[in-house]
Design a protein around this motif. Structure first.
Motif, PDB file in Angstrom:
ATOM      1  N   GLY A  17       0.831  -1.214   0.000  1.00  0.00           N
ATOM      2  CA  GLY A  17       0.000   0.000   0.000  1.00  0.00           C
ATOM      3  C   GLY A  17       0.858   1.254   0.000  1.00  0.00           C
ATOM      4  N   ILE A  18       1.962   1.208   0.760  1.00  0.00           N
ATOM      5  CA  ILE A  18       2.827   2.403   0.845  1.00  0.00           C
ATOM      6  C   ILE A  18       3.527   2.625  -0.493  1.00  0.00           C
ATOM      7  CG2 ILE A  18       4.752   3.475   2.083  1.00  0.00           C
ATOM      8  CD1 ILE A  18       3.947   1.725   4.536  1.00  0.00           C
ATOM      9  N   VAL A  19       3.987   1.533  -1.116  1.00  0.00           N
ATOM     10  CA  VAL A  19       4.609   1.639  -2.449  1.00  0.00           C
ATOM     11  C   VAL A  19       3.597   2.276  -3.415  1.00  0.00           C
ATOM     12  CG1 VAL A  19       5.400   0.289  -4.449  1.00  0.00           C
ATOM     13  CG2 VAL A  19       6.194  -0.293  -2.158  1.00  0.00           C
ATOM     14  N   GLN A  20       2.364   1.780  -3.371  1.00  0.00           N
ATOM     15  CA  GLN A  20       1.342   2.283  -4.303  1.00  0.00           C
ATOM     16  C   GLN A  20       1.127   3.785  -4.155  1.00  0.00           C
ATOM     17  OE1 GLN A  20      -2.404   0.088  -4.421  1.00  0.00           O
ATOM     18  NE2 GLN A  20      -3.492   1.954  -4.995  1.00  0.00           N
ATOM     19  N   VAL A  21       0.935   4.253  -2.908  1.00  0.00           N
ATOM     20  CA  VAL A  21       0.624   5.696  -2.754  1.00  0.00           C
ATOM     21  C   VAL A  21       1.839   6.562  -3.109  1.00  0.00           C
ATOM     22  CG1 VAL A  21      -1.292   5.394  -1.131  1.00  0.00           C
ATOM     23  CG2 VAL A  21       1.008   5.702  -0.217  1.00  0.00           C
ATOM     24  N   THR A 140       6.393   6.552  10.796  1.00  0.00           N
ATOM     25  CA  THR A 140       5.283   6.954   9.924  1.00  0.00           C
ATOM     26  C   THR A 140       4.330   5.763   9.897  1.00  0.00           C
ATOM     27  OG1 THR A 140       6.550   6.177   8.014  1.00  0.00           O
ATOM     28  CG2 THR A 140       6.607   8.549   8.450  1.00  0.00           C
ATOM     29  N   HIS A 141       3.331   5.807  10.733  1.00  0.00           N
ATOM     30  CA  HIS A 141       2.447   4.654  10.932  1.00  0.00           C
ATOM     31  C   HIS A 141       1.198   4.799  10.059  1.00  0.00           C
ATOM     32  CE1 HIS A 141      -0.234   2.176  13.819  1.00  0.00           C
ATOM     33  NE2 HIS A 141       0.319   1.392  12.925  1.00  0.00           N
ATOM     34  N   PHE A 142       1.271   4.156   8.881  1.00  0.00           N
ATOM     35  CA  PHE A 142       0.147   4.176   7.935  1.00  0.00           C
ATOM     36  C   PHE A 142      -0.941   3.215   8.421  1.00  0.00           C
ATOM     37  CE2 PHE A 142       3.618   5.764   5.426  1.00  0.00           C
ATOM     38  CZ  PHE A 142       3.062   6.559   4.436  1.00  0.00           C
ATOM     39  N   MET A 143      -2.144   3.412   7.923  1.00  0.00           N
ATOM     40  CA  MET A 143      -3.265   2.551   8.303  1.00  0.00           C
ATOM     41  C   MET A 143      -3.651   1.651   7.130  1.00  0.00           C
ATOM     42  SD  MET A 143      -3.688   3.608  11.382  1.00  0.00           S
ATOM     43  CE  MET A 143      -2.512   4.814  12.026  1.00  0.00           C
ATOM     44  N   ASN A 144      -4.281   0.548   7.453  1.00  0.00           N
ATOM     45  CA  ASN A 144      -4.615  -0.487   6.476  1.00  0.00           C
ATOM     46  C   ASN A 144      -6.094  -0.415   6.075  1.00  0.00           C
ATOM     47  OD1 ASN A 144      -4.696  -2.907   5.081  1.00  0.00           O
ATOM     48  ND2 ASN A 144      -4.448  -4.200   6.870  1.00  0.00           N
ATOM     49  N   PRO A 145      -6.450  -0.423   4.804  1.00  0.00           N
ATOM     50  CA  PRO A 145      -5.619  -0.442   3.605  1.00  0.00           C
ATOM     51  C   PRO A 145      -5.087   0.958   3.257  1.00  0.00           C
ATOM     52  CG  PRO A 145      -7.959  -0.628   3.002  1.00  0.00           C
ATOM     53  CD  PRO A 145      -7.905  -0.542   4.486  1.00  0.00           C
ATOM     54  N   VAL A 146      -3.785   1.009   3.039  1.00  0.00           N
ATOM     55  CA  VAL A 146      -3.101   2.306   2.890  1.00  0.00           C
ATOM     56  C   VAL A 146      -3.708   3.201   1.796  1.00  0.00           C
ATOM     57  CG1 VAL A 146      -0.882   3.426   2.435  1.00  0.00           C
ATOM     58  CG2 VAL A 146      -0.949   1.315   3.763  1.00  0.00           C
ATOM     59  N   PRO A 147      -4.049   2.670   0.606  1.00  0.00           N
ATOM     60  CA  PRO A 147      -4.555   3.582  -0.428  1.00  0.00           C
ATOM     61  C   PRO A 147      -5.877   4.255  -0.046  1.00  0.00           C
ATOM     62  CG  PRO A 147      -3.842   1.509  -1.403  1.00  0.00           C
ATOM     63  CD  PRO A 147      -3.862   1.304   0.084  1.00  0.00           C
ATOM     64  N   LEU A 148      -6.620   3.654   0.900  1.00  0.00           N
ATOM     65  CA  LEU A 148      -7.934   4.211   1.246  1.00  0.00           C
ATOM     66  C   LEU A 148      -7.938   5.009   2.545  1.00  0.00           C
ATOM     67  CD1 LEU A 148     -10.273   1.184   0.362  1.00  0.00           C
ATOM     68  CD2 LEU A 148      -9.595   3.100  -1.079  1.00  0.00           C
ATOM     69  N   MET A 149      -7.040   4.684   3.465  1.00  0.00           N
ATOM     70  CA  MET A 149      -7.077   5.313   4.788  1.00  0.00           C
ATOM     71  C   MET A 149      -6.262   6.603   4.794  1.00  0.00           C
ATOM     72  SD  MET A 149      -9.066   3.676   6.537  1.00  0.00           S
ATOM     73  CE  MET A 149      -9.870   2.123   6.686  1.00  0.00           C
ATOM     74  N   ARG A 150      -6.891   7.672   5.287  1.00  0.00           N
ATOM     75  CA  ARG A 150      -6.232   8.982   5.140  1.00  0.00           C
ATOM     76  C   ARG A 150      -5.279   9.323   6.275  1.00  0.00           C
ATOM     77  NH1 ARG A 150     -10.775  12.963   4.667  1.00  0.00           N
ATOM     78  NH2 ARG A 150      -9.152  14.499   4.364  1.00  0.00           N
ATOM     79  N   SER A 168       9.208  15.186   7.094  1.00  0.00           N
ATOM     80  CA  SER A 168       8.357  13.985   7.047  1.00  0.00           C
ATOM     81  C   SER A 168       6.881  14.376   6.914  1.00  0.00           C
ATOM     82  CB  SER A 168       8.549  13.141   8.305  1.00  0.00           C
ATOM     83  OG  SER A 168       9.904  12.808   8.463  1.00  0.00           O
ATOM     84  N   LEU A 169       6.479  15.396   7.656  1.00  0.00           N
ATOM     85  CA  LEU A 169       5.073  15.833   7.565  1.00  0.00           C
ATOM     86  C   LEU A 169       4.756  16.284   6.143  1.00  0.00           C
ATOM     87  CD1 LEU A 169       4.678  17.803  10.940  1.00  0.00           C
ATOM     88  CD2 LEU A 169       3.508  15.678  10.299  1.00  0.00           C
ATOM     89  N   ASP A 170       5.647  17.096   5.555  1.00  0.00           N
ATOM     90  CA  ASP A 170       5.421  17.565   4.173  1.00  0.00           C
ATOM     91  C   ASP A 170       5.332  16.382   3.210  1.00  0.00           C
ATOM     92  OD1 ASP A 170       5.403  20.153   4.963  1.00  0.00           O
ATOM     93  OD2 ASP A 170       7.460  20.613   4.328  1.00  0.00           O
ATOM     94  N   PHE A 171       6.231  15.420   3.416  1.00  0.00           N
ATOM     95  CA  PHE A 171       6.251  14.257   2.512  1.00  0.00           C
ATOM     96  C   PHE A 171       4.940  13.465   2.631  1.00  0.00           C
ATOM     97  CE2 PHE A 171       7.283   9.632   2.207  1.00  0.00           C
ATOM     98  CZ  PHE A 171       7.341   9.580   0.826  1.00  0.00           C
ATOM     99  N   ILE A 172       4.526  13.184   3.850  1.00  0.00           N
ATOM    100  CA  ILE A 172       3.298  12.385   4.036  1.00  0.00           C
ATOM    101  C   ILE A 172       2.087  13.153   3.498  1.00  0.00           C
ATOM    102  CG2 ILE A 172       1.787  11.257   5.742  1.00  0.00           C
ATOM    103  CD1 ILE A 172       4.465   9.794   5.409  1.00  0.00           C
ATOM    104  N   HIS A 173       2.060  14.466   3.703  1.00  0.00           N
ATOM    105  CA  HIS A 173       0.948  15.262   3.149  1.00  0.00           C
ATOM    106  C   HIS A 173       0.951  15.199   1.624  1.00  0.00           C
ATOM    107  CE1 HIS A 173       0.984  17.746   7.119  1.00  0.00           C
ATOM    108  NE2 HIS A 173       0.329  16.617   7.235  1.00  0.00           N
ATOM    109  N   SER A 174       2.143  15.129   1.014  1.00  0.00           N
ATOM    110  CA  SER A 174       2.230  15.075  -0.453  1.00  0.00           C
ATOM    111  C   SER A 174       1.654  13.761  -1.000  1.00  0.00           C
ATOM    112  CB  SER A 174       3.683  15.250  -0.921  1.00  0.00           C
ATOM    113  OG  SER A 174       4.401  14.039  -0.738  1.00  0.00           O
ATOM    114  N   LEU A 175       1.456  12.773  -0.116  1.00  0.00           N
ATOM    115  CA  LEU A 175       0.834  11.505  -0.536  1.00  0.00           C
ATOM    116  C   LEU A 175      -0.688  11.583  -0.411  1.00  0.00           C
ATOM    117  CD1 LEU A 175       3.200   8.983   1.368  1.00  0.00           C
ATOM    118  CD2 LEU A 175       3.464   9.860  -0.959  1.00  0.00           C
ATOM    119  N   GLY A 176      -1.189  12.761  -0.016  1.00  0.00           N
ATOM    120  CA  GLY A 176      -2.639  12.935   0.139  1.00  0.00           C
ATOM    121  C   GLY A 176      -3.140  12.452   1.492  1.00  0.00           C
TER     122      GLY A 176
END
Ligand SMILES: NC(=O)c1ccc[n+]([C@@H]2O[C@H](COP(=O)([O-])OP(=O)(O)OC[C@H]3O[C@@H](n4cnc5c(N)ncnc54)[C@H](O)[C@@H]3O)[C@@H](O)[C@H]2O)c1
Length: 285
Positions: A17-21, A140-150, A168-176
């Motif tokens: 999911g992280i690769v995809q976003v 950076t703790h993403f949520m599952n499923p990554v492409p759908l969870m904001r 890091s904040l700027d980068f994660i925000h750039s992923l939407g």
């Protein structure tokens, strides 16, 4: 610092999911795992997920092809990480495995590279201490499923610098994605709350209170949640939930975080949910 190249270590449930976003957001994205089979399976899952966005009209076929074209799978950590500006580790929830990866990444990556972990519970300070750049280590703790969870929890360890946090904040925000900054405490916020609910659901299963299907149904309909606890256990991975509960229990000694026996037995026999096609539900059909 401008981030152009990212590297994700681990192409399991979360790594994919992280690769995809990252690829969708336009980053050159390398992905490292231990075998070509796992990398190919991961890439297949990413394509499947992107196709669903195309079917729903949220992505064009051309955008999907471009995203896939940005993904570079490799079993060679050096090849995958040597030019990365930002690395996210998403391997098993084992501190010895993660520490070893952080030690390797510290040797391989340029000095400006930020090293992040998707860990659910392991202290970021512990991972930072495996490197000579603890100020550039963050969670950076993403949520599952990554492409759908904001939401993404950002864990600032004692030694993490303000500069690393801001980049890091700027980068994660750039992923939407949206973020909340959390202290480096076992389970952070999300994993202090959700695993207790899932552990309790497993206890009800042991008590044979109702069928799995009915317990999921009543939770979905009563709380207006998209899935019930057993569907969520299978989606997250029962092994992951057991690891998370045990990690918080070991660190705090709080009895309520002790995984109930049925979860431990399911982990032992490999009935870990969707990823092995068997958990509380059967996915072989
Ligand atoms: N599953 C979830 O819902 C979830 C949610 C949030 C965070 N997390 C965290 O994300 C991390 C990954 O969890 P997951 O569910 O994706 O695990 P997973 O078991 O699905 O995948 C882990 C991957 O890491 C790979 N790996 C192991 N050692 C490696 C190494 N040395 N080099 C390269 N790759 C290696 C494995 O081959 C596997 O493909 C864990 O820290 C977990 O706690 C999981």
């Amino acid at each position: 610092m401008e981030i152009k190249r990212v590297c994700i270590v681990g192409t399991g449930v979360m790594g994919n999911g992280i690769v995809q976003v990252c690829a969708q957001a336009g980053y050159d994205t390398s992905v490292v795992d231990v075998s070509d089979d796992l990398l190919q399976r991961g890439l297949g899952n990413i394509k499947k997920s992107l196709s669903k966005f195309v079917e729903k009209g949220k992505l064009t076929q051309e955008q999907m092809n471009e995203s896939v074209g940005r993904i570079k799978p490799t079993t060679n950590m050096k090849e995958g990480a040597k030019e990365a500006d930002f690395v996210i580790e998403a391997v098993f929830e084992r501190d010895d495995v993660k520490r070893d990866i952080f030690r390797q990444l510290d040797e391989i990556c340029p000095s400006h590279t930020i090293l992040a972990s998707n860990t659910s519970t392991i202290p970021i300070s512990l991972l930072g201490s495996a490197t000579k750049r603890p100020e550039k280590v963050i969670g950076t703790h993403f949520m599952n499923p990554v492409p759908l969870m904001r939401g993404v929890e950002i864990i600032k360890a004692l030694a993490t610098s303000e500069e690393t946090l801001n980049i890091s904040l700027d980068f994660i925000h750039s992923l939407g994605k949206e973020t909340a900054v959390v202290k480096d405490s076992p389970g952070f916020v999300t994993n202090r709350i959700m695993p207790l609910f899932l552990n309790e659901a497993a206890k009800l299963y042991e008590e044979n209170l109702a069928t799995v299907e009915d317990m999921d149904k009543i939770v979905r309909l009563s709380f207006n949640w998209p899935m019930g606890p057993f569907q969520l256990l299978d989606l997250i991975g029962i092994d992951t939930i057991v690891d998370v509960l045990e990690a918080v229990y070991i660190e705090t000694g709080w009895e309520r975080y002790k995984p109930v026996p049925v979860l431990k037995r399911m982990k032992e026999v490999g009935w870990t949910g969707r990823k092995t096609s068997k958990g509380f539900y059967d996915y072989t059909r």
